[in-house]
Design a protein around this motif. Structure first.
Motif, PDB file in Angstrom:
ATOM      1  N   LEU A  10       0.829  -1.209   0.000  1.00 47.30           N
ATOM      2  CA  LEU A  10       0.000   0.000   0.000  1.00 47.30           C
ATOM      3  C   LEU A  10       0.862   1.257   0.000  1.00 47.30           C
ATOM      4  O   LEU A  10       0.629   2.191  -0.771  1.00 47.30           O
ATOM      5  CB  LEU A  10      -0.914  -0.006   1.224  1.00 47.30           C
ATOM      6  CG  LEU A  10      -2.111  -0.954   1.153  1.00 47.30           C
ATOM      7  CD1 LEU A  10      -2.817  -1.008   2.512  1.00 47.30           C
ATOM      8  CD2 LEU A  10      -3.061  -0.520   0.055  1.00 47.30           C
ATOM      9  N   TYR A  30      10.286  -6.158  -3.784  1.00 46.94           N
ATOM     10  CA  TYR A  30       9.779  -6.842  -2.597  1.00 46.94           C
ATOM     11  C   TYR A  30       8.253  -6.854  -2.539  1.00 46.94           C
ATOM     12  O   TYR A  30       7.621  -6.052  -1.844  1.00 46.94           O
ATOM     13  CB  TYR A  30      10.347  -6.251  -1.313  1.00 46.94           C
ATOM     14  CG  TYR A  30      10.346  -7.231  -0.143  1.00 46.94           C
ATOM     15  CD1 TYR A  30      11.244  -8.296  -0.094  1.00 46.94           C
ATOM     16  CD2 TYR A  30       9.443  -7.105   0.905  1.00 46.94           C
ATOM     17  CE1 TYR A  30      11.255  -9.189   0.966  1.00 46.94           C
ATOM     18  CE2 TYR A  30       9.440  -7.987   1.974  1.00 46.94           C
ATOM     19  CZ  TYR A  30      10.361  -9.021   1.999  1.00 46.94           C
ATOM     20  OH  TYR A  30      10.356  -9.907   3.066  1.00 46.94           O
ATOM     21  N   CYS A  90       9.029   4.431   6.529  1.00 47.92           N
ATOM     22  CA  CYS A  90       7.671   4.710   7.009  1.00 47.92           C
ATOM     23  C   CYS A  90       7.189   3.558   7.892  1.00 47.92           C
ATOM     24  O   CYS A  90       6.014   3.457   8.216  1.00 47.92           O
ATOM     25  CB  CYS A  90       6.709   4.918   5.842  1.00 47.92           C
ATOM     26  SG  CYS A  90       6.394   3.448   4.869  1.00 47.92           S
ATOM     27  N   VAL A 129       1.181   9.046   7.753  1.00 49.39           N
ATOM     28  CA  VAL A 129       0.118   9.303   6.781  1.00 49.39           C
ATOM     29  C   VAL A 129      -0.552   7.997   6.355  1.00 49.39           C
ATOM     30  O   VAL A 129       0.135   7.058   5.979  1.00 49.39           O
ATOM     31  CB  VAL A 129       0.722   9.987   5.532  1.00 49.39           C
ATOM     32  CG1 VAL A 129      -0.336  10.226   4.486  1.00 49.39           C
ATOM     33  CG2 VAL A 129       1.383  11.277   5.922  1.00 49.39           C
TER      34      VAL A 129
HETATM   35  N1  LIG Z   1      -0.767   1.317   4.961  1.00 54.15           N
HETATM   36  C1  LIG Z   1      -0.687   2.478   5.580  1.00 54.15           C
HETATM   37  O1  LIG Z   1      -1.590   3.328   5.476  1.00 54.15           O
HETATM   38  C2  LIG Z   1       0.512   2.818   6.436  1.00 54.15           C
HETATM   39  C3  LIG Z   1       0.590   4.085   7.002  1.00 54.15           C
HETATM   40  C4  LIG Z   1       1.718   4.429   7.747  1.00 54.15           C
HETATM   41  C5  LIG Z   1       2.744   3.513   7.921  1.00 54.15           C
HETATM   42  N2  LIG Z   1       2.629   2.258   7.361  1.00 54.15           N
HETATM   43  C6  LIG Z   1       3.747   1.327   7.572  1.00 54.15           C
HETATM   44  O2  LIG Z   1       4.317   1.067   6.300  1.00 54.15           O
HETATM   45  C7  LIG Z   1       4.806  -0.264   6.234  1.00 54.15           C
HETATM   46  C8  LIG Z   1       4.212  -0.960   5.024  1.00 54.15           C
HETATM   47  O3  LIG Z   1       2.809  -0.984   5.193  1.00 54.15           O
HETATM   48  P1  LIG Z   1       1.832  -1.343   4.002  1.00 54.15           P
HETATM   49  O4  LIG Z   1       0.463  -1.058   4.464  1.00 54.15           O
HETATM   50  O5  LIG Z   1       2.342  -0.742   2.723  1.00 54.15           O
HETATM   51  O6  LIG Z   1       2.030  -2.939   3.952  1.00 54.15           O
HETATM   52  P2  LIG Z   1       1.727  -3.940   2.801  1.00 54.15           P
HETATM   53  O7  LIG Z   1       0.688  -3.340   1.888  1.00 54.15           O
HETATM   54  O8  LIG Z   1       1.491  -5.234   3.380  1.00 54.15           O
HETATM   55  O9  LIG Z   1       3.131  -3.928   2.003  1.00 54.15           O
HETATM   56  C9  LIG Z   1       4.218  -4.673   2.413  1.00 54.15           C
HETATM   57  C10 LIG Z   1       4.912  -5.253   1.179  1.00 54.15           C
HETATM   58  O10 LIG Z   1       5.747  -6.311   1.638  1.00 54.15           O
HETATM   59  C11 LIG Z   1       5.544  -7.434   0.775  1.00 54.15           C
HETATM   60  N3  LIG Z   1       5.802  -8.688   1.466  1.00 54.15           N
HETATM   61  C12 LIG Z   1       5.275  -9.130   2.638  1.00 54.15           C
HETATM   62  N4  LIG Z   1       5.770 -10.351   2.924  1.00 54.15           N
HETATM   63  C13 LIG Z   1       6.610 -10.667   1.904  1.00 54.15           C
HETATM   64  C14 LIG Z   1       7.418 -11.784   1.631  1.00 54.15           C
HETATM   65  N5  LIG Z   1       7.470 -12.850   2.441  1.00 54.15           N
HETATM   66  N6  LIG Z   1       8.179 -11.761   0.519  1.00 54.15           N
HETATM   67  C15 LIG Z   1       8.143 -10.703  -0.327  1.00 54.15           C
HETATM   68  N7  LIG Z   1       7.391  -9.619  -0.124  1.00 54.15           N
HETATM   69  C16 LIG Z   1       6.632  -9.608   0.980  1.00 54.15           C
HETATM   70  C17 LIG Z   1       4.085  -7.344   0.408  1.00 54.15           C
HETATM   71  O11 LIG Z   1       3.866  -8.143  -0.752  1.00 54.15           O
HETATM   72  P3  LIG Z   1       2.428  -8.199  -1.493  1.00 54.15           P
HETATM   73  O12 LIG Z   1       2.297  -6.891  -2.221  1.00 54.15           O
HETATM   74  O13 LIG Z   1       2.544  -9.340  -2.412  1.00 54.15           O
HETATM   75  O14 LIG Z   1       1.416  -8.363  -0.412  1.00 54.15           O
HETATM   76  C18 LIG Z   1       3.924  -5.854   0.184  1.00 54.15           C
HETATM   77  O15 LIG Z   1       4.316  -5.508  -1.128  1.00 54.15           O
HETATM   78  C19 LIG Z   1       4.421  -0.936   7.566  1.00 54.15           C
HETATM   79  O16 LIG Z   1       5.524  -0.941   8.426  1.00 54.15           O
HETATM   80  C20 LIG Z   1       3.325  -0.029   8.113  1.00 54.15           C
HETATM   81  O17 LIG Z   1       3.322  -0.039   9.527  1.00 54.15           O
HETATM   82  C21 LIG Z   1       1.542   1.905   6.625  1.00 54.15           C
END
Ligand SMILES: NC(=O)c1ccc[n+]([C@@H]2O[C@H](COP(=O)([O-])OP(=O)(O)OC[C@H]3O[C@@H](n4cnc5c(N)ncnc54)[C@H](OP(=O)(O)O)[C@@H]3O)[C@@H](O)[C@H]2O)c1
Length: 214
Positions: A10, A30, A90, A129
């Motif tokens: 995301l 990744y 982030c 954010v």
């Molecule tokens: N989402 C938000 O609004 C938000 C806001 C502030 C901070 N954050 C922080 O930002 C960080 C990322 O959040 P996010 O919401 O972007 O998470 P996310 O959507 O789950 O993205 C994480 C990425 O890691 C990949 N991934 C997970 N396990 C994997 C594996 N075993 N091998 C390869 N790739 C793998 C996922 O692959 P896939 O794409 O295939 O699932 C995805 O592309 C977190 O630490 C979160 O706390 C998020």
């Protein structure tokens, strides 16, 4: 700049797309499928491509770290030598079920990350954010009253890189100071997330600080 995206979910997917549209060279890496990375690169409509974390790290001016806290060691291992590169993180240090911060009060996820990467400047940014607002902020970037975004870190030139990316995304960067200030930004984000997602409504929460004194 050449920007490597470590974690193309995301946050990484959206920010990588925005960085591409702002004119940067981006490598998406990744995700659990290579096809997803290629699709992101195609949809970004600019100088973007898919690659491994090592590809993303090679020659990068900045790396956006955007994986779950539990995946940080794995993605950094795959990225290889990142010494001297600017890491913009982030990442929130969340428990596996995303119910609480596992580092807070006396330290922060950003500081723990910096300890893992001696010699690599870490800047905490974008973590405050929700990803849902990012495209809207980018689209409105030329309007007055841009929203502010806090960031913190120790290395001044790394912070300038982060501030440029924050500006390119459509926010006005607000320098919180040293990396330990992430101790306050990370729990603040959790509060906003709890309000947004546990209240049962959509995450359209507005919050505002009045400027006191000057
Ligand atoms: N989402 C938000 O609004 C938000 C806001 C502030 C901070 N954050 C922080 O930002 C960080 C990322 O959040 P996010 O919401 O972007 O998470 P996310 O959507 O789950 O993205 C994480 C990425 O890691 C990949 N991934 C997970 N396990 C994997 C594996 N075993 N091998 C390869 N790739 C793998 C996922 O692959 P896939 O794409 O295939 O699932 C995805 O592309 C977190 O630490 C979160 O706390 C998020």
């Amino acid at each position: 700049m050449r920007i490597g995206i470590l974690g193309s979910g995301l946050m990484g997917g959206k920010l990588g797309t925005i960085f591409t549209r702002a004119g940067h060279d981006v490598v998406f890496s990744y995700a659990r499928s290579e096809e997803k990375l290629s699709q992101l690169a195609r949809d970004a409509q600019g100088k973007a491509r898919a690659g491994t974390p090592a590809d993303a790290a090679r020659d990068a001016d900045a790396l956006l770290l955007a994986v779950h806290w539990s995946r940080v060691d794995d993605v950094l291992k795959q990225a290889g030598d990142v010494s001297g590169k600017v890491i913009v993180s982030c990442v929130l240090p969340m428990s596996m079920e995303d119910s609480e911060l596992v580092v807070a009060h006396t330290s922060s996820g950003a500081e723990v990350l910096a300890q893992k990467l001696p010699g690599t400047p870490v800047v905490s940014a974008f973590g405050t954010v929700p990803s849902e607002v990012l495209f809207g902020v980018f689209v409105a970037r030329h309007k007055p009253n841009r929203p502010s975004m806090v960031y913190c870190g120790h290395d001044e030139s790394a912070k300038q890189v982060a501030a440029e990316l924050i500006r390119d995304t459509g926010f006005d960067p607000v320098d919180l100071g040293p990396l330990r200030l992430a101790r306050y930004a990370e729990p603040f984000t959790l509060l906003m997330g709890q309000l947004a997602y546990e209240a049962g409504d959509d995450p359209a929460i507005a919050y505002r600080f009045e400027r006191f004194g000057e």
